[in-house]
Scaffold this motif. Structure first.
Motif, PDB file in Angstrom:
ATOM      1  N   LEU A   3       9.825  26.943  79.740  1.00 12.27           N
ATOM      2  CA  LEU A   3       9.948  28.340  79.320  1.00 12.27           C
ATOM      3  C   LEU A   3      11.033  28.992  80.178  1.00 12.27           C
ATOM      4  N   HIS A   5      12.994  31.844  78.680  1.00 12.01           N
ATOM      5  CA  HIS A   5      13.331  33.160  78.139  1.00 12.01           C
ATOM      6  C   HIS A   5      12.131  33.673  77.336  1.00 12.01           C
ATOM      7  N   TRP A   6      11.495  34.723  77.830  1.00 10.66           N
ATOM      8  CA  TRP A   6      10.320  35.250  77.131  1.00 10.66           C
ATOM      9  C   TRP A   6      10.308  36.770  77.173  1.00 10.66           C
ATOM     10  N   GLY A   7       9.494  37.362  76.299  1.00 17.22           N
ATOM     11  CA  GLY A   7       9.410  38.809  76.216  1.00 17.22           C
ATOM     12  C   GLY A   7       7.982  39.311  76.298  1.00 17.22           C
ATOM     13  N   CYS A  29      14.697  31.778  84.835  1.00 16.38           N
ATOM     14  CA  CYS A  29      13.878  32.333  83.764  1.00 16.38           C
ATOM     15  C   CYS A  29      14.261  33.798  83.547  1.00 16.38           C
ATOM     16  N   THR A  31      13.076  37.288  81.763  1.00 12.55           N
ATOM     17  CA  THR A  31      11.936  38.010  81.205  1.00 12.55           C
ATOM     18  C   THR A  31      12.423  39.366  80.714  1.00 12.55           C
ATOM     19  N   VAL A  54      14.300  34.613  72.538  1.00 15.48           N
ATOM     20  CA  VAL A  54      13.114  34.399  73.364  1.00 15.48           C
ATOM     21  C   VAL A  54      12.264  33.264  72.786  1.00 15.48           C
ATOM     22  N   GLN A  55      11.602  32.546  73.670  1.00 17.45           N
ATOM     23  CA  GLN A  55      10.761  31.421  73.273  1.00 17.45           C
ATOM     24  C   GLN A  55       9.310  31.840  73.049  1.00 17.45           C
ATOM     25  N   LEU A  56       8.918  32.954  73.639  1.00 16.07           N
ATOM     26  CA  LEU A  56       7.533  33.397  73.585  1.00 16.07           C
ATOM     27  C   LEU A  56       7.508  34.915  73.695  1.00 16.07           C
ATOM     28  N   ILE A  57       6.631  35.568  72.936  1.00 24.13           N
ATOM     29  CA  ILE A  57       6.443  37.016  73.040  1.00 24.13           C
ATOM     30  C   ILE A  57       4.974  37.275  73.328  1.00 24.13           C
ATOM     31  N   GLU A  58       4.729  38.015  74.384  1.00 27.49           N
ATOM     32  CA  GLU A  58       3.362  38.403  74.734  1.00 27.49           C
ATOM     33  C   GLU A  58       3.189  39.875  74.406  1.00 27.49           C
TER      34      GLU A  58
END
Length: 71
Positions: A3, A5-7, A29, A31, A54-58
C-alpha cells in the motif's frame, strides 16, 4: 502489492466546497485526507481519489460518519 497511496474521507463542518485536502507523504506512502462538509460530498471526493490513483479509500465511521453514501 504494498500500500503506497491511500485516502481517508471524513465529515468536518465548515469544510470548503469540494473538500479540504491535506497530504502526508513519507516518500514511501502517500496519504490523502479529505474533509467534506456533508456526507454526500464524499462521493465526488472518492471519485477524485480514484482518479488520482489511490489504492484504498477509508470512510470515517465516527459520529454521524459517512453512512448512507450510496457508494
Amino acid at each position: 502489492m504494498a500500500l503506497t497511496h491511500w485516502g481517508f474521507i471524513y465529515t468536518a463542518a465548515g469544510s470548503a466546497a469540494g473538500g479540504d485536502v491535506n497530504v502526508v507523504d513519507t516518500g514511501t506512502c502517500r496519504t490523502v485526507l479529505v474533509g467534506v462538509g456533508k456526507p454526500e460530498e464524499g462521493i465526488e471526493a472518492a471519485r477524485r481519489l480514484v482518479d488520482e490513483g489511490v489504492q484504498l479509500i477509508e470512510l470515517c465511521g465516527g459520529g454521524s460518519g459517512l453512512f448512507g453514501l450510496g457508494a
